[in-house]
Design a protein around this motif. Structure first.
Motif, PDB file in Angstrom:
ATOM      1  N   VAL A 333      15.754  97.221  58.934  1.00  0.00           N
ATOM      2  CA  VAL A 333      16.503  98.458  59.162  1.00  0.00           C
ATOM      3  C   VAL A 333      16.785  98.553  60.660  1.00  0.00           C
ATOM      4  O   VAL A 333      15.920  98.965  61.436  1.00  0.00           O
ATOM      5  CB  VAL A 333      15.721  99.703  58.697  1.00  0.00           C
ATOM      6  N   PRO A 334      17.991  98.166  61.106  1.00  0.00           N
ATOM      7  CA  PRO A 334      18.298  98.295  62.531  1.00  0.00           C
ATOM      8  C   PRO A 334      18.553  99.753  62.898  1.00  0.00           C
ATOM      9  O   PRO A 334      19.293 100.461  62.219  1.00  0.00           O
ATOM     10  CB  PRO A 334      19.571  97.454  62.692  1.00  0.00           C
ATOM     11  N   LEU A 335      17.923 100.201  63.977  1.00  0.00           N
ATOM     12  CA  LEU A 335      18.140 101.573  64.415  1.00  0.00           C
ATOM     13  C   LEU A 335      19.582 101.831  64.817  1.00  0.00           C
ATOM     14  O   LEU A 335      20.046 102.980  64.812  1.00  0.00           O
ATOM     15  CB  LEU A 335      17.203 101.900  65.594  1.00  0.00           C
ATOM     16  N   ASP A 336      20.309 100.769  65.151  1.00  0.00           N
ATOM     17  CA  ASP A 336      21.721 100.923  65.516  1.00  0.00           C
ATOM     18  C   ASP A 336      22.533 101.604  64.416  1.00  0.00           C
ATOM     19  O   ASP A 336      23.544 102.257  64.696  1.00  0.00           O
ATOM     20  CB  ASP A 336      22.349  99.555  65.827  1.00  0.00           C
ATOM     21  N   ASP A 337      22.101 101.451  63.162  1.00  0.00           N
ATOM     22  CA  ASP A 337      22.836 102.073  62.062  1.00  0.00           C
ATOM     23  C   ASP A 337      22.708 103.595  62.051  1.00  0.00           C
ATOM     24  O   ASP A 337      23.415 104.271  61.298  1.00  0.00           O
ATOM     25  CB  ASP A 337      22.360 101.506  60.715  1.00  0.00           C
ATOM     26  N   LEU A 406       9.491  98.534  55.567  1.00  0.00           N
ATOM     27  CA  LEU A 406      10.701  98.522  56.379  1.00  0.00           C
ATOM     28  C   LEU A 406      10.385  97.941  57.749  1.00  0.00           C
ATOM     29  O   LEU A 406       9.423  98.371  58.405  1.00  0.00           O
ATOM     30  CB  LEU A 406      11.256  99.937  56.541  1.00  0.00           C
ATOM     31  N   VAL A 407      11.181  96.971  58.152  1.00  0.00           N
ATOM     32  CA  VAL A 407      11.033  96.368  59.483  1.00  0.00           C
ATOM     33  C   VAL A 407      12.121  96.977  60.366  1.00  0.00           C
ATOM     34  O   VAL A 407      13.295  96.621  60.269  1.00  0.00           O
ATOM     35  CB  VAL A 407      11.155  94.834  59.418  1.00  0.00           C
ATOM     36  N   ILE A 408      11.725  97.926  61.209  1.00  0.00           N
ATOM     37  CA  ILE A 408      12.672  98.739  61.980  1.00  0.00           C
ATOM     38  C   ILE A 408      12.670  98.270  63.433  1.00  0.00           C
ATOM     39  O   ILE A 408      11.635  98.307  64.101  1.00  0.00           O
ATOM     40  CB  ILE A 408      12.290 100.235  61.898  1.00  0.00           C
TER      41      ILE A 408
END
Length: 564
Positions: A333-337, A406-408
């Motif tokens: 889960v990229p925080l950029d989203d 979740l790998v954030i």
């Protein structure tokens, strides 16, 4: 005819001076115009030390508030400390070694050298107590008050190697065996000689602001921070210290604790073995990390953060693979989203969009979605469209089962303000950075920031068509963002992961050098390019042919099996 004078444009004011005038004299004349101490000058886009004679051209004063001035002050203070240790304990064969850069200071240890078979080698560690530290500080202050000159001498490289052999500075002796330049600059303070990677102040009288404090097995040499005439309060960084110590110990165990030792390994044909061992060790550590997460049964959110070019993307992929191998189901889960739409992005002091501040993310949406997932609900996660600058809903549904995690990954991952609604026991925080195991020599740490900058120069040229000049130009801004948004939270991590590879700069060298040579002399970024080229010149090159395609270094040089 009258005497020919130097015509110097000083910050737009053209003045004439007799040829024997030094930059130190000019600095004294202009010092009252500057709130910080002048320690260097920039003349025709070249750094010059104050002891040198003035020449015609454009001149800018460099103070301790400037990056280059700050570095000159710190390395000069390191020489001051070394001289003081030599004065106090030289007869006992005790020397000081600068181990790590931590916060606004250097972590140092004392070692007692012994003679074995006619050769000097470092032996026992020497415990430092409060009285020794008081004596050392007092001697440093005495040297400052005496205002001894710091002299610069140019020696043939062969003579420098012999000098360091006689002085027992074996790291420097090894380093200069591979020196391509025919000469080496040596600094001398009251008959004490050493080599330093960079420029120095002209005398000890400039070095008024420092402090010493006991820490771990040695002590900290502390410097000023933003207030250049006041030493920063030392805030211990125990996790960072332990990570740096582990890396250093591993490097010395492998027999490659310094650049000279790495070059020895390259020339002896040992580098492939070192690459294989280093990559195996990193995989082992990632596997142990996955096992630790597996054992924490309530961990659902693996929060990964670190400074630029730490290898976060590759690390996230490799950790996910190890988690899967341990029976878990990882989801990136990229925080950029979770960026807010671009027209709602806050602006910085210069009126530019500030994508690095926490408010550039929709924090409430992030917490609502994560809480929903934690409750076992099916949740649609957004996708950010960087072309339109808007967040989109594309049917990206997710629901967490017993083994799902979740790998954030993102710069704010360790900041609890980002994940304010999530229970602490549900989060596992990882701080990742490239903390190199190598030193230049006994008294010159290899700056970890330089390693990350070189990584980024190579990657950005390959993936973004960004020139080295452009990358260097934005680097100070990147660093300011790190100091505000990442470093303050590093000690709150559950684990610190070191992504540096002991051989990587020898590999990056062949990719970075052509990019740096392309920067023209009249560019503001030329000075930094020149410094980095000098730094890379210490290394023998290592080809990348046999490096695994899942290696972190592949994120920067290309050839990765991951989408990086």
């Amino acid at each position: 005819m009258g005497e020919v004078k130097c015509r110097i444009n000083i910050h737009g004011n053209v003045r004439e001076y007799v040829p024997e005038t030094t930059y130190k004299q000019l600095a004294k004349e202009y010092q009252k115009q500057f709130p910080d101490d002048i320690v260097l000058v920039l003349v025709n886009n070249r750094l010059r030390e104050l002891r040198e004679k003035a020449e015609s051209g454009n001149l800018t004063f460099i103070t301790t508030a400037d990056k280059d001035g700050r570095k000159a002050y710190r390395r000069s203070t390191a020489l001051l400390m070394q001289k003081a240790v030599h004065n106090l304990y030289g007869e006992e064969k005790i020397t000081v070694r600068i181990m790590h850069s931590i916060a606004q200071g250097y972590y140092c240890e004392l070692k007692r050298n012994e003679e074995k078979n006619g050769a000097s080698e470092q032996a026992e560690w020497v415990a430092v107590d409060e009285q020794m530290l008081r004596d050392l500080k007092q001697e440093m202050q005495r040297l400052v008050e005496a205002d001894f000159p710091i002299e610069k001498h140019s020696l043939p490289t062969a003579d420098a190697v012999e000098l360091f052999r006689r002085l027992g500075m074996t790291d420097k002796e090894r380093l200069f065996r591979y020196r391509r330049s025919s000469r080496v600059n040596i600094y001398e303070l009251d008959h004490y000689k050493d080599y330093f990677y960079g420029y120095m102040v002209p005398s000890t009288g400039y070095l008024k602001y420092f402090d010493l404090t006991l820490y771990k097995e040695g002590f900290m040499l502390l410097f000023p921070g933003k207030d250049t005439r006041k030493v920063d309060i030392f805030v211990p960084s125990d996790k960072l210290y332990l990570t740096l110590e582990e890396a250093s110990e591993w490097g010395h165990t492998m027999g490659v604790g310094t650049i000279g030792a790495l070059n020895d390994a390259v020339s002896a044909g040992r580098i492939q073995e070192i690459i294989l061992i280093q990559e195996a060790l990193m995989e082992q550590k990632i596997g142990q990390l996955a096992e630790q997460i597996k054992e924490g049964h309530h961990k659902k959110f693996i929060m990964i953060a670190g400074p630029s070019s730490s290898g976060k993307t590759t690390f996230s992929h490799r950790l996910s693979i190890q988690l899967a191998a341990h029976g878990m189901k990882p989801h990136p889960v990229p925080l950029d989203d979770f960026y807010v739409d671009r027209d709602k992005t806050p602006k910085d002091a210069d009126g530019k969009l500030d994508f690095e501040c926490l408010e550039a993310l929709d924090i409430d949406r992030f917490n609502n979605d994560m809480t929903s997932l934690l409750n076992g609900d099916a949740t649609e996660l957004p996708v950010f469209n960087f072309k339109t600058g808007k967040r989109e809903e594309k049917g990206r549904m997710m629901q967490l089962g017993e083994e799902d995690v979740l790998v954030i990954e993102g710069i704010h991952g360790l900041n609890d303000r980002l994940s304010y609604s999530l229970p602490q026991e549900s989060k596992f925080r990882i701080y990742i950075s490239a903390l190199t195991q190598l030193d230049i020599d006994e008294h010159n740490c290899l700056p970890t920031t330089d390693g990350r900058l070189i990584r980024r120069i190579v990657r950005d040229a390959r993936t973004r068509a960004t020139s080295a000049r452009e990358t260097i130009a934005m680097w100070d801004s990147v660093r300011r963002g790190e100091e505000k948004n990442i470093f303050p939270f590093q000690e709150g991590a559950d684990v610190m992961f070191n992504s540096a590879l002991i051989y990587e700069l020898a590999v990056l060298k062949q990719y970075a050098e052509p990019l740096l040579f392309a920067i023209e002399r009249d560019c503001p970024e030329y000075l930094e390019a020149k410094r980095l080229l000098k730094f890379l010149d210490y290394f023998l090159p290592v080809p990348a042919d046999n490096i695994n395609n899942n290696s972190i270094i592949r994120e920067f040089i290309g050839g990765s099996c991951f989408n990086v």
